[in-house]
Write a protein that holds these residues in place. Structure first.
Motif, PDB file in Angstrom:
ATOM      1  N   SER A  67       0.809  -1.221   0.000  1.00 12.08           N
ATOM      2  CA  SER A  67       0.000   0.000   0.000  1.00 12.08           C
ATOM      3  C   SER A  67       0.844   1.275   0.000  1.00 12.08           C
ATOM      4  O   SER A  67       0.644   2.149   0.844  1.00 12.08           O
ATOM      5  N   ASP A  85      -1.298   1.409   4.940  1.00  8.43           N
ATOM      6  CA  ASP A  85      -1.969   0.483   5.847  1.00  8.43           C
ATOM      7  C   ASP A  85      -1.092   0.032   7.001  1.00  8.43           C
ATOM      8  O   ASP A  85      -1.595  -0.240   8.097  1.00  8.43           O
ATOM      9  N   ALA A 110      -5.221   3.321  10.430  1.00 10.39           N
ATOM     10  CA  ALA A 110      -5.505   3.026   9.019  1.00 10.39           C
ATOM     11  C   ALA A 110      -6.849   2.331   8.892  1.00 10.39           C
ATOM     12  O   ALA A 110      -7.077   1.280   9.479  1.00 10.39           O
ATOM     13  N   GLY A 115      -4.857   6.520   6.717  1.00 13.05           N
ATOM     14  CA  GLY A 115      -3.652   5.829   7.158  1.00 13.05           C
ATOM     15  C   GLY A 115      -2.474   6.776   7.058  1.00 13.05           C
ATOM     16  O   GLY A 115      -2.609   7.984   7.233  1.00 13.05           O
TER      17      GLY A 115
END
Length: 381
Positions: A67, A85, A110, A115
């Motif tokens: 992510s 995340d 998150a 996040g």
């Protein structure tokens, strides 16, 4: 607004573009975009880039990222990458692709589109080694800064975060998150309206805005509204900020059902949301210089290089080139990499004709393949 270089936009039925866009297949390219003239303030000698450009994927710089969101190139070499995340920051050696986790940012909550988001280096990084981060906490979106010490052991290279600005509305969607220091040394912040549309037009709210702050988190001198951090308003969800060679600010913005936008930002400007999505005939609102159907863009990061803005598309799964003449798009937007690498999140100028681009297929809305997510090096013209 006078239509300029009109593409004769192909009107398609476009699904709602949530704050980060959905994971749909790629649709049509430039025929689903529109450009428009806003009245350039550029010097007459400013060179207009070619109507058509090129993109070459030079190499994959790194892979196996989770992510990735913010990306900050270090002056001493290397890239800092935020994981939305995991709430961690990773150092990537851009020569070897080696990844080293430098630390976890405390206080990150998150969920949804929130996040650990944007990263930016202090204008005085050479002396203070400060890294700024935009993050979602349990109560709000906020900006913190930390000392980064590459001489410390891996996993322990971040100092304790100092909160410099807080109170930005948070939600499961539309958290904004892009931060960047401008040519004036001030910190610019793209925020979202957190799903509460009315906040975008409320100049007392920090949601649905572009903010301009001092490095210490105070409203910057010369802001358009007295004692306010608000620089522009009427935004839905801003995740891209970039300046051209003449220090003019541009921002990308997610639409809802019809039009995503690229805007030339004016201090105090009202960009229309929620009353206007895309071009409007109401003179109270600043119209975009280019717009796209939400299936074809859902734009996050942008960067300026070779006379053009380069814009990452999440749902659109492509990179858009918007050539500029002053604060106008000088030709129709052109798309590249359509569907080749999935969702694209962040674009950062890497000097000259090079860009760093991150994919975003592990963000819960993509279709990750082996090796995702990646940082790509592109050569553009």
């Amino acid at each position: 607004m006078t239509a300029g270089l009109a593409a004769g936009a192909l009107l398609l039925t476009a699904g709602c573009s949530s704050g980060d866009g959905g994971s749909s297949g790629a649709g049509p390219s430039a025929s689903a975009s529109r450009t428009a003239v806003q009245g350039s303030s550029s010097p007459s000698a400013e060179e207009t880039p070619p109507a058509k450009g090129t993109v070459e994927v030079v190499r994959t710089v790194a892979e196996g990222l989770n992510s990735p969101w913010g990306l900050a190139p270090l002056p001493e070499g290397g890239l800092l990458v935020a994981s939305r995340d995991e709430g961690t920051i990773t150092h990537v050696d851009e020569s070897t692709g080696r990844k080293t986790e430098v630390g976890e940012v405390p206080g990150v909550s998150a969920a949804g589109e929130g996040g650990l988001l944007g990263l930016a280096l202090s204008p005085d990084y050479a002396s203070d080694h400060m890294v700024y981060a935009y993050l979602t906490s349990v109560s709000d979106n906020r900006i913190v800064r930390m000392i980064y010490d590459p001489k410390r052991p891996a996993g322990d290279r971040l100092g304790a975060p100092d909160t410099v600005f807080k109170g930005i509305p948070k939600g499961m969607i539309h958290n904004g998150g892009r931060i960047a220091f401008g040519p004036d040394g001030m910190l610019y912040v793209g925020t979202g309206e957190s799903g509460d549309r009315g906040l975008a037009q409320d100049k007392e709210s920090l949601g649905g805005k572009i903010l301009r702050l001092t490095p210490e988190g105070e409203p910057a001198p010369g802001n358009p509204f007295p004692d306010s951090a608000v620089y522009s308003y009427g935004h839905r969800n801003v995740q891209g900020l970039a300046w051209d060679s003449e220090q003019r600010l541009f921002a990308s913005e997610f639409g809802q059902n019809t039009w995503d936008e690229l805007n030339a930002i004016k201090p105090g400007g009202n960009y229309g949301w929620p009353a206007a999505e895309g071009e409007s005939d109401d003179s109270a609102y600043v119209n975009p210089i280019a717009e796209w159907h939400t299936d074809d863009a859902s734009p996050s990061g942008i960067a300026y290089a070779e006379g053009s803005i380069w814009m990452a598309g999440l749902k659109g799964q492509r990179l858009w080139r918007i050539p500029l003449k002053g604060t106008e798009a000088s030709a129709d937007p052109q798309s590249f990499l359509q569907g080749d690498h999935g969702r694209l999140r962040t674009v950062v100028a890497a000097g000259g004709d090079r860009l760093w681009v991150t994919t975003s297929n592990t963000d819960g809305r993509g279709d990750p393949e082996k090796g995702d997510d990646r940082i790509l090096e592109l050569k553009v013209s």
